[in-house]
Design a protein around this motif. Structure first.
Motif, PDB file in Angstrom:
ATOM      1  N   VAL A   1      14.875   3.553  38.280  1.00  0.00           N
ATOM      2  CA  VAL A   1      13.264   2.881  38.288  1.00  0.00           C
ATOM      3  C   VAL A   1      13.432   2.094  37.120  1.00  0.00           C
ATOM      4  O   VAL A   1      12.477   1.232  37.382  1.00  0.00           O
ATOM      5  CB  VAL A   1      12.352   3.903  37.106  1.00  0.00           C
ATOM      6  CG1 VAL A   1      11.031   3.630  37.186  1.00  0.00           C
ATOM      7  CG2 VAL A   1      12.621   5.454  37.716  1.00  0.00           C
ATOM      8  N   GLU A   2      14.537   1.527  36.488  1.00  0.00           N
ATOM      9  CA  GLU A   2      14.841   0.589  35.494  1.00  0.00           C
ATOM     10  C   GLU A   2      15.064  -1.336  36.563  1.00  0.00           C
ATOM     11  O   GLU A   2      14.584  -1.687  36.418  1.00  0.00           O
ATOM     12  CB  GLU A   2      15.924   0.666  35.043  1.00  0.00           C
ATOM     13  CG  GLU A   2      15.449  -0.747  33.941  1.00  0.00           C
ATOM     14  CD  GLU A   2      14.919  -0.487  32.736  1.00  0.00           C
ATOM     15  OE1 GLU A   2      14.020  -1.821  32.460  1.00  0.00           O
ATOM     16  OE2 GLU A   2      14.080   0.396  32.166  1.00  0.00           O
TER      17      GLU A   2
ATOM     18  N   ILE B   1       6.961   4.666  47.572  1.00  0.00           N
ATOM     19  CA  ILE B   1       6.669   6.091  47.918  1.00  0.00           C
ATOM     20  C   ILE B   1       8.010   6.974  48.129  1.00  0.00           C
ATOM     21  O   ILE B   1       9.020   6.153  48.004  1.00  0.00           O
ATOM     22  CB  ILE B   1       6.857   6.304  50.232  1.00  0.00           C
ATOM     23  CG1 ILE B   1       5.941   5.322  50.458  1.00  0.00           C
ATOM     24  CG2 ILE B   1       6.834   7.143  50.622  1.00  0.00           C
ATOM     25  CD1 ILE B   1       6.027   4.989  52.060  1.00  0.00           C
ATOM     26  N   ILE B   2       7.879   8.279  47.230  1.00  0.00           N
ATOM     27  CA  ILE B   2       9.647   8.498  46.813  1.00  0.00           C
ATOM     28  C   ILE B   2       9.364   9.925  47.687  1.00  0.00           C
ATOM     29  O   ILE B   2       8.099  10.770  47.655  1.00  0.00           O
ATOM     30  CB  ILE B   2       8.557   9.570  45.671  1.00  0.00           C
ATOM     31  CG1 ILE B   2       8.303   8.433  44.361  1.00  0.00           C
ATOM     32  CG2 ILE B   2       9.434   9.692  44.479  1.00  0.00           C
ATOM     33  CD1 ILE B   2       8.205   9.014  42.967  1.00  0.00           C
TER      34      ILE B   2
ATOM     35  N   GLU C   1       9.236  18.664  41.491  1.00  0.00           N
ATOM     36  CA  GLU C   1       9.522  18.666  40.035  1.00  0.00           C
ATOM     37  C   GLU C   1      10.193  17.440  39.359  1.00  0.00           C
ATOM     38  O   GLU C   1      10.283  16.341  39.242  1.00  0.00           O
ATOM     39  CB  GLU C   1      10.222  19.977  39.055  1.00  0.00           C
ATOM     40  CG  GLU C   1       9.831  19.121  37.684  1.00  0.00           C
ATOM     41  CD  GLU C   1       9.938  20.378  36.947  1.00  0.00           C
ATOM     42  OE1 GLU C   1      10.059  20.729  35.994  1.00  0.00           O
ATOM     43  OE2 GLU C   1      10.515  22.018  37.418  1.00  0.00           O
ATOM     44  N   ARG C   2      10.927  16.981  40.080  1.00  0.00           N
ATOM     45  CA  ARG C   2      11.815  15.922  40.205  1.00  0.00           C
ATOM     46  C   ARG C   2      10.887  14.756  40.579  1.00  0.00           C
ATOM     47  O   ARG C   2      10.975  14.130  40.025  1.00  0.00           O
ATOM     48  CB  ARG C   2      13.413  15.877  40.745  1.00  0.00           C
ATOM     49  CG  ARG C   2      14.154  14.575  40.052  1.00  0.00           C
ATOM     50  CD  ARG C   2      15.828  14.872  41.314  1.00  0.00           C
ATOM     51  NE  ARG C   2      16.082  16.383  40.065  1.00  0.00           N
ATOM     52  CZ  ARG C   2      17.798  16.807  40.031  1.00  0.00           C
ATOM     53  NH1 ARG C   2      18.238  16.036  41.375  1.00  0.00           N
ATOM     54  NH2 ARG C   2      17.963  17.113  39.578  1.00  0.00           N
TER      55      ARG C   2
ATOM     56  N   THR D   1       6.069   9.603  36.775  1.00  0.00           N
ATOM     57  CA  THR D   1       5.931   9.259  36.076  1.00  0.00           C
ATOM     58  C   THR D   1       6.936   8.582  35.146  1.00  0.00           C
ATOM     59  O   THR D   1       6.128   7.384  34.133  1.00  0.00           O
ATOM     60  CB  THR D   1       6.340  10.208  34.722  1.00  0.00           C
ATOM     61  OG1 THR D   1       4.781  12.075  35.297  1.00  0.00           O
ATOM     62  CG2 THR D   1       5.682  10.286  33.312  1.00  0.00           C
ATOM     63  N   MET D   2       8.416   8.176  35.481  1.00  0.00           N
ATOM     64  CA  MET D   2       8.614   7.393  34.692  1.00  0.00           C
ATOM     65  C   MET D   2       7.881   5.848  35.029  1.00  0.00           C
ATOM     66  O   MET D   2       7.850   5.187  34.675  1.00  0.00           O
ATOM     67  CB  MET D   2      10.734   7.272  35.064  1.00  0.00           C
ATOM     68  CG  MET D   2      11.109   8.818  34.319  1.00  0.00           C
ATOM     69  SD  MET D   2      12.695   9.093  35.302  1.00  0.00           S
ATOM     70  CE  MET D   2      13.401   7.781  34.813  1.00  0.00           C
TER      71      MET D   2
END
Length: 272
Positions: free
Chosen positions: A209-210, A224-225, A232-233, A239-240
């Motif tokens: 994410v960083e 897109i994830i 849940e992950r 959120t991150m």
């Protein structure tokens, strides 16, 4: 698209998107990567098998059948040509179609990626084509989009990738770092490359994410994830991302068969 492209719920309802399935063989069973695919069955078979699952790309005829859909403009998105024979099969089918129907426009895009990278490309094609952009200009714009696109991922287990020879540049790293969680990406050529490493999946995801947050090109783009049996992950990553990045919107997709094989249980892939 071949079936490594993970469609959003909205895409599944849209008739302009057509999937061409690959087939997975594991522990004596064959799994067709289409609407009949059962992820739990494949994960169980993978855990029971001593050997890595085998995947087979669609035959040119399967692509050809999909091309004969009545459309004048056909855009095809495949797995990276360096990771699968899917791209070559799609190209062979294009040649066959153009011999009989030279008036139909067909272009096969090498995603140089996989999973939600393919999804991002497919959505970009629809956006441009439905805006009225001519076929050749859509092709040019999308090829440029592919060159700029980022595909990043963190996996619980790299073993299936290693056994199937998809870790060309990472073999030595994987051999000496089995307890380390690697944060990887799709290289511009479409191979798998290492970006960083961590002691835990949580730390590796934070680094991923960083990395996206530090990329000035991400701002205003959709993200897109894709997750493999770890919703849940995926929401934790969402959120991150919301806290650190400036994407225009974020979608989450489930993994199909091919993604499940290579990303394995617990894997997370993002693309923008």
């Amino acid at each position: 698209m071949d079936s490594c492209c993970e469609m959003t719920p909205q895409m599944k309802q849209d008739p302009c998107f057509v999937k061409v399935p690959l087939v997975i063989t594991c522990n004596g069973s064959a799994f067709v990567d289409d609407e009949s695919f059962d992820q739990a069955d494949l994960l169980w078979a993978m855990k029971q098998s001593k050997d890595a699952p085998a995947t087979s790309c669609p035959a040119p005829q399967t692509y050809l059948d999909a091309y004969r859909c009545g459309a004048e403009d056909i855009y095809v998105v495949t797995l990276s040509a360096l990771l699968s024979g899917s791209h070559n099969s799609a190209q062979q089918a294009r040649v066959l179609l153009e011999e009989d129907n030279p008036e139909i426009n067909v272009h096969v895009f090498n995603s140089c990626s996989a999973v939600c990278g393919e999804t991002a490309i497919a959505l970009k094609i629809k956006e441009l084509a439905q805006a009225g952009m001519p076929f050749k200009k859509v092709v040019r714009e999308v090829e440029q989009f592919i060159a700029r696109m980022q595909t990043l991922f963190v996996l619980e287990d790299l073993e299936n990738l290693r056994k199937n020879g998809r870790l060309t540049r990472l073999q030595a790293v994987v051999t000496g770092a089995l307890r380390i969680k690697l944060f990887c990406h799709a290289t511009p050529e479409g191979e798998i490359g290492k970006v960083g490493q961590a002691l835990t999946v949580k730390q590796a995801l934070a680094k991923m994410v960083e990395k996206a947050a530090e990329d000035p090109e991400h701002e205003g783009k959709p993200l897109i994830i894709t997750h493999v049996n770890c919703l849940e992950r995926a929401f934790q990553v969402k959120t991150m991302v919301e806290n650190k990045c400036k994407f225009s919107d974020i979608s989450i997709t489930d993994a199909g068969g091919i993604t499940t094989v290579y990303a394995n249980d617990g894997g997370i892939v993002i693309a923008y």
